[in-house]
Every structure is written in structure tokens, then in C-alpha cells.
Design an enzyme around this catalytic site. Structure first.
Site, PDB file in Angstrom:
ATOM      1  CG  ASP A  86      -2.051  -0.879   1.154  1.00  0.00           C
ATOM      2  OD1 ASP A  86      -2.369  -1.293   0.045  1.00  0.00           O
ATOM      3  OD2 ASP A  86      -2.651  -1.164   2.205  1.00  0.00           O
ATOM      4  CE  LYS A 145      -7.195   0.177  -0.636  1.00  0.00           C
ATOM      5  NZ  LYS A 145      -8.180  -0.299   0.310  1.00  0.00           N
ATOM      6  CG  MET A 195      -8.367   7.233   7.941  1.00  0.00           C
ATOM      7  SD  MET A 195      -9.303   5.835   7.327  1.00  0.00           S
ATOM      8  CE  MET A 195      -9.352   4.775   8.766  1.00  0.00           C
TER       9      MET A 195
HETATM   10  N1  SAH Z   1      -3.900   0.050   9.484  1.00  0.00           N
HETATM   11  C1  SAH Z   1      -3.326   1.354   9.722  1.00  0.00           C
HETATM   12  C2  SAH Z   1      -4.352   2.449   9.621  1.00  0.00           C
HETATM   13  C3  SAH Z   1      -4.848   2.657   8.219  1.00  0.00           C
HETATM   14  S1  SAH Z   1      -6.018   3.933   8.109  1.00  0.00           S
HETATM   15  C4  SAH Z   1      -2.669   1.370  11.103  1.00  0.00           C
HETATM   16  O1  SAH Z   1      -2.819   0.405  11.861  1.00  0.00           O
HETATM   17  O2  SAH Z   1      -1.971   2.324  11.423  1.00  0.00           O
HETATM   18  C5  SAH Z   1      -5.016   5.287   7.601  1.00  0.00           C
HETATM   19  C6  SAH Z   1      -4.868   6.284   8.731  1.00  0.00           C
HETATM   20  O3  SAH Z   1      -3.883   5.836   9.641  1.00  0.00           O
HETATM   21  C7  SAH Z   1      -4.386   7.647   8.299  1.00  0.00           C
HETATM   22  O4  SAH Z   1      -5.444   8.448   7.812  1.00  0.00           O
HETATM   23  C8  SAH Z   1      -3.849   8.186   9.602  1.00  0.00           C
HETATM   24  O5  SAH Z   1      -4.892   8.606  10.453  1.00  0.00           O
HETATM   25  C9  SAH Z   1      -3.229   6.933  10.206  1.00  0.00           C
HETATM   26  N2  SAH Z   1      -1.803   6.826   9.923  1.00  0.00           N
HETATM   27  C10 SAH Z   1      -1.168   5.861   9.241  1.00  0.00           C
HETATM   28  N3  SAH Z   1       0.165   6.062   9.238  1.00  0.00           N
HETATM   29  C11 SAH Z   1       0.375   7.176   9.950  1.00  0.00           C
HETATM   30  C12 SAH Z   1       1.538   7.902  10.334  1.00  0.00           C
HETATM   31  N4  SAH Z   1       2.759   7.512   9.982  1.00  0.00           N
HETATM   32  N5  SAH Z   1       1.371   9.010  11.086  1.00  0.00           N
HETATM   33  C13 SAH Z   1       0.152   9.433  11.462  1.00  0.00           C
HETATM   34  N6  SAH Z   1      -0.960   8.792  11.130  1.00  0.00           N
HETATM   35  C14 SAH Z   1      -0.865   7.680  10.388  1.00  0.00           C
END
Ligand code: SAH
Length: 434
Positions: free
Chosen positions: A40, A62, A178
Site C-alpha cells: 500500500d 490507495k 483518518m
Molecule cells: N492500518 C493502519 C491504519 C490505516 S487507516 C494502522 O494500523 O496504522 C489510515 C490512517 O492511519 C491515516 O489516515 C492516519 O490517520 C493513520 N496513519 C497511518 N500512518 C500514519 C503515520 N505515519 N502518522 C500518522 N498517522 C498515520
């Protein structure tokens, strides 16, 4: 299952939040074994360097509002590859089973009779705040923690998140994924339903990465700050009394090179060590590697050949404390050196070069004089000189420094390091703490 043919297993693996060091050992093992990796947008590209040779990498990134590859197609790819008997790693950001649709993919695999394993990862919501020095819980302050998504399926009517109930929680940490595009309405909603408007709140953008940024403030002010500071996704919003502890516990952002963009030019092998050093000091690493077998045009003679000295590496790289493995270059065929150069120079500038052009960099490290030549070659003389004027340059060894000086660029602040330790100190001292 047909006894003649075995499907490959699909490993749904969490890549962690961004810092490649935050992937699990088990996940990394599977990544190294994979025949196919389907990954991803939020997966750190650096992790792909661990893939074995010949591993097929399929990007199915995405972006919010723009889905070039539909979820069904992703599942379809996983099934097709595993039916060929291949070992497939489905690499997803953070933890695939936390707001990651990993469970949907697993259900589809189950229905298709394909074996799968799930390797959880460190989720961004429980790690980005920690890299900002904000604990998730703290004894005496927090007894409950809620993970919330602010982005629900568009086909849902209204929101399913019970903001009114969340606003009433006491001794709680709210962690919102998000939420970047809705931060204002989230905060308003919570205040409207009775949450104390002075509750400490934070947003962590690009958490655990060298470009991480953090803002903190009261619940009723954080959305304004978010806009003022031009924050964007990916970001975690955190609302919790523990946010106040950041003043004491900030660590990641306090490292000597934090927030600095450091370009480094050298052969892949030379950059490995440099990269690690700058990364450990907290800098953003912008590596410009050239193939170890690459030779630059002005080092080739009129017949397209080059001197033996070029082939066997530079003198200064032998004596400067960097491990130089002679056998590495020994006997390297002339023709493939030329072909390697064609490959490197043949393409258009990649994203990184474009990024450096646009945003510049704070410092430049050149491993050898070839590295200097490489830098001038890919940017062109004028742009290269311009970039160097706005940053500080370090060379490893005097030969590279001389090459830089011979380029007649004004205002280059060249410093030379002759050992790894010296280089380490030089890099730190480039940016003294105010
Ligand atoms: N499965 C992922 C989440 C996916 S949803 C997890 O466990 O982290 C995507 C959201 O994750 C983004 O919109 C943001 O809110 C958060 N996110 C993912 N990576 C991030 C990062 N490095 N720093 C801050 N927020 C992050």
C-alpha cells in the site's frame, strides 16, 4: 485441495507506522521469503529493499478519494498469485487489522479456500503519539482508550461514531484515525456534547518518520492550529490529558538532525553506512545512490573506456575508515560498467531528484569524488551549484573535497572527514543546538 498443486500461502503483514524498524521480526522474515509483495501507499518503501531478488512488487496504493485499484482487484491479485503456488505477502501500513481492511481480504481468502496467516503490526495510533512523547495511558490519569475512525464508508447514513458518548468519557484517551479532513467538526462535536474545551489535544503528522510533525493545544483550538500549520494526512488526532506530558517526554524530535534534510551521494555500498548514521541522528535521508559499477561520462576516455584506477575505486575510499571491499570491484567487466551507466542515466529524473530540486536540502554528504561528479551530472551544473550554495557540504576524504572545489562553486562550505567517527561529529556539529 488438489494434491498435485498447492496454493501458496498469503501472509497479511503489518508494516508498522512508517519507521522501518517498527516492523515485526516475523513480518520481516516473511517479507524476505516472498515471491510477490502486494503493498500500500503508507508502507515505507525502504522495507522493500529486504525483498529477495526477483520478488515481484505490486503497488496497489490507495489515496483518499482516489482509488486506482479497487479492493476487489487487490483480493483478486492475492488469489491469482497464490494459486500459482507463490508465497505472497500482503504488506499493509500499521496493523492490517486496525482500520486497514485486512480482515476483509482475509475473509475473501478464506472463502476462496486459500491459506493465510496474519502478522499484526504496530498501529499508527499507538505509536505516532509515542514518537511525539505522548503516552497512550498513564497510571492515575487514564483508565480507558478508544480507537476511532473518522472516515466511514460513504454509503453509511450519517456517522456511526457516538461522539456524544465519547465526549462524556472520563480518564480516557481518544485516538482518531483518518480525521485530518474533519478535525474541525470532530472537535466541535465533542465540545458540543460536553467535553472540556481545555482538554489537551495533539495531532501527529507522518508519525515515526523523519518528517514527523506534532502540534498540541486545547481541544477548542487544535483545529485552528492544524490549519495554520498546514497539516495533512496521514495524521493521528489524540485527545487526552497525557498530551501534556509531551513537554517532559519528547525525544524523537529532539535528536540532533531532526527536521534536517540530508542528501547523500555515493555508491550503494558507501551509502549504506552513511544512511544508517544520519537516520540514527534523526535526519531525513535523501540518498542518491549510483550503481557500484556506474562510471560517469567524464571518467570515460574518448573510446568509452576508463582507467583501471576508476574501476578499482578511489584511493580515499580505502583509507577513510569506510569498509572497502576490494573483491567487490575486482575483475569487473568494462562493458557492463557502461551498460550500468546507461541504465542509471537513461531514465528521467526520479521523484527524489525532483523533491530535492523543489525543497532543497540542509546538507550534502559526498562519499567520493565520483559521488560529486554523479551529483553534478544528475542535477546539471547550475542547479547542483545552486543547491550546494544553500546547504553545507561534507566530503569523505580530500579527493572528493578537491573535486568539489574544482567545480568552482561559490560559497560551498566543505568540511572533510577522514574517519567514520570524525564524520559523525562533523554531521552533528553542522547543526548546533540553539
Ligand atoms: N492500518 C493502519 C491504519 C490505516 S487507516 C494502522 O494500523 O496504522 C489510515 C490512517 O492511519 C491515516 O489516515 C492516519 O490517520 C493513520 N496513519 C497511518 N500512518 C500514519 C503515520 N505515519 N502518522 C500518522 N498517522 C498515520
Amino acid at each position: 485441495m488438489n494434491s498435485q498443486h498447492r496454493n501458496g500461502t498469503v501472509y497479511i503483514v503489518g508494516a508498522g507506522p512508517g519507521d522501518p524498524g517498527l516492523m515485526t521480526v516475523k513480518g520481516l522474515e516473511k517479507l524476505k521469503e516472498a515471491d510477490v509483495v502486494v503493498y500500500d501507499r503508507l508502507v515505507n518503501d525502504d522495507l522493500l529493499a529486504y525483498c529477495k531478488e526477483g520478488c515481484e512488487r505490486v503497488f496497489v496504493g490507495k489515496e483518499s478519494g482516489y482509488h486506482p485499484i479497487e479492493q476487489e482487484q487487490i483480493t483478486e491479485i492475492l488469489m491469482r498469485k497464490s494459486r500459482l503456488g507463490l508465497t505472497v505477502v500482503r504488506l499493509k501500513g500499521g496493523n492490517p487489522f486496525v482500520f486497514g481492511r485486512g480482515s476483509e481480504e482475509a475473509v475473501a481468502l478464506k472463502d476462496a479456500g486459500i491459506d493465510f496467516e496474519i502478522i499484526p503490526g504496530i498501529t499508527s495510533g499507538l505509536s505516532a503519539p509515542i514518537y511525539s512523547g505522548i503516552p497512550i495511558t498513564h497510571r492515575g490519569l487514564i483508565t480507558q482508550c478508544v480507537l476511532i475512525t473518522a472516515h466511514e464508508s460513504p454509503d453509511k447514513q450519517g456517522t456511526q461514531v457516538e461522539w456524544d458518548k465519547l465526549a462524556q468519557l472520563k480518564h480516557a484517551t481518544l485516538i482518531i484515525y483518518m480525521g485530518a479532513s474533519r478535525i474541525e467538526s470532530i472537535c466541535n462535536e465533542l465540545v458540543k456534547h460536553g467535553m472540556d474545551p481545555t482538554t489537551p489535544s495533539a495531532v501527529v503528522e507522518n508519525g515515526t518518520l523523519p518528517k514527523q510533525r506534532t502540534i498540541t493545544g486545547r481541544l477548542d483550538c487544535i483545529a485552528h492550529e492544524f490549519k495554520t500549520m498546514d497539516f495533512h494526512a496521514p495524521a493521528i488526532i489524540m485527545i487526552s490529558p497525557t498530551v501534556a506530558m509531551r513537554d517532559q517526554l519528547s525525544w524523537f524530535e529532539n535528536r540532533p538532525l531532526f527536521g534536517k534534510r540530508i542528501v547523500m551521494s555515493g555508491s550503494k555500498k558507501e551509502l549504506e553506512k552513511l544512511r544508517e548514521m544520519v537516520y540514527d541522528l534523526g535526519g531525513e535521508v535523501l540518498p542518491l545512490p549510483y550503481s557500484d559499477s556506474t562510471l560517469l561520462p567524464d571518467r570515460l576516455d574518448g573510446n568509452g573506456n576508463h582507467s583501471e584506477e576508476d574501476l578499482f575505486g578511489e584511493k580515499d575510499s580505502v583509507s577513510n575508515g569506510f569498509q572497502y571491499d576490494e573483491s567487490y570491484d575486482h575483475g569487473f567487466p568494462l562493458m557492463s560498467a557502461r551498460r550500468a551507466f546507461a541504465t542509471v542515466s537513461g531514465g528521467t529524473e526520479d521523484d527524489l531528484v525532483e523533491d530535492i530540486r523543489n525543497k532543497r536540502a540542509d546538507a550534502f554528504i559526498f562519499a567520493t569524488s565520483s559521488a560529486v561528479e554523479h551529483f553534478f551530472y544528475i542535477f546539471g551544473y547550475e542547479a547542483a551549484a545552486n543547491l550546494l550554495e544553500h546547504g553545507k557540504s561534507i566530503t569523505v576524504g580530500h579527493t572528493a573535497a578537491d573535486t568539489l572545489i574544482n567545480k568552482n562553486v561559490r560559497n560551498i562550505s566543505v568540511r572533510t572527514a577522514n574517519s567514520t567517527e570524525e564524520l559523525h561529529d562533523l554531521i552533528i556539529n553542522l547543526f548546533p543546538v540553539a
